[in-house]
Design an enzyme around this catalytic site. Structure first.
Site, mmCIF file in Angstrom:
data_model
loop_
_atom_site.group_PDB
_atom_site.id
_atom_site.type_symbol
_atom_site.label_atom_id
_atom_site.label_comp_id
_atom_site.label_asym_id
_atom_site.label_seq_id
_atom_site.Cartn_x
_atom_site.Cartn_y
_atom_site.Cartn_z
ATOM 1 N N ASN A 45 5.814 6.064 8.555
ATOM 2 C CA ASN A 45 5.808 5.715 7.140
ATOM 3 C C ASN A 45 4.878 6.645 6.367
ATOM 4 O O ASN A 45 3.883 7.130 6.891
ATOM 5 C CB ASN A 45 5.466 4.241 6.916
ATOM 6 N N ALA A 49 0.835 6.927 -4.025
ATOM 7 C CA ALA A 49 0.121 6.145 -5.040
ATOM 8 C C ALA A 49 1.100 5.430 -5.973
ATOM 9 O O ALA A 49 0.809 4.349 -6.473
ATOM 10 C CB ALA A 49 -0.823 7.039 -5.840
ATOM 11 N N TYR A 51 3.757 3.379 -5.539
ATOM 12 C CA TYR A 51 4.259 2.645 -4.379
ATOM 13 C C TYR A 51 5.768 2.732 -4.137
ATOM 14 O O TYR A 51 6.181 2.888 -2.996
ATOM 15 C CB TYR A 51 3.819 1.186 -4.427
ATOM 16 N N CYS A 56 9.582 4.134 4.532
ATOM 17 C CA CYS A 56 9.296 3.501 5.818
ATOM 18 C C CYS A 56 9.662 4.416 6.982
ATOM 19 O O CYS A 56 10.534 5.281 6.869
ATOM 20 C CB CYS A 56 10.092 2.204 5.940
ATOM 21 N N GLU A 58 11.307 3.753 9.678
ATOM 22 C CA GLU A 58 12.685 3.596 10.119
ATOM 23 C C GLU A 58 13.618 4.516 9.343
ATOM 24 O O GLU A 58 14.472 5.207 9.912
ATOM 25 C CB GLU A 58 13.163 2.147 9.941
ATOM 26 N N CYS A 92 15.252 -1.000 4.699
ATOM 27 C CA CYS A 92 15.528 -0.380 5.999
ATOM 28 C C CYS A 92 16.724 -1.047 6.676
ATOM 29 O O CYS A 92 17.562 -0.376 7.282
ATOM 30 C CB CYS A 92 14.303 -0.442 6.903
#
Length: 141
Positions: A45, A49, A51, A56, A58, A92
């Site tokens: 991952n 900053a 978000y 991720c 995966e 994911c």
């Protein structure tokens, strides 16, 4: 079902976790996609900053395999430092439903050595897929 992946796969996913960039949460996740011909694609991952720009482990591993023409994958292994075996987020799970066979094994683990073997379908039953777009302007093949 409580079942660990082959030891080499588990170790590779743990090693991928070491490459995570997690300055905000500190929650590092590693992933490994294994193809039917034995090729391996690693993911970790990567936070940001802003978000929503984070990705991720995966998805990193699955996208790497897809962009190398290695679809469908044969297995996905995911590991994190969590109390229980880590579970993939909803995004994911949707990407897995798009890029992986429905009954493909997905191994979810933690650093304590606890593992669960599941499938893509079990993680996202009733997934929205390209079949749903057929006849509605989508380019389902």
């Amino acid at each position: 079902m409580r079942e660990a992946p082959p030891a080499a796969w588990a170790e590779a996913a743990r090693s991928a976790r070491d490459r995570a960039y997690v300055p905000y949460s500190g929650f590092a996740v590693g992933a490994l996609v294994v193809t039917t011909d034995g090729r391996a694609f690693f993911g970790a991952n990567v936070e940001n900053a802003a978000y929503p720009a984070s990705i991720c482990a995966e998805r990193v591993a699955l996208v790497k395999a897809a962009t190398e023409g290695e679809t469908p994958p044969a297995a996905l292994i995911v590991v994190a430092d969590s109390a229980e075996p880590v579970t993939p987020c909803g995004v994911c799970r949707q990407v897995m439903a798009e890029l992986c066979p429905p009954e493909m094994p997905v191994y979810l683990g933690n650093l304590a050595g606890d593992w669960i073997r599941t499938t893509v379908t079990a993680l996202l039953p009733g997934a929205f897929g390209k079949e749903a777009l057929s006849g509605h302007g989508g380019r389902a093949e």
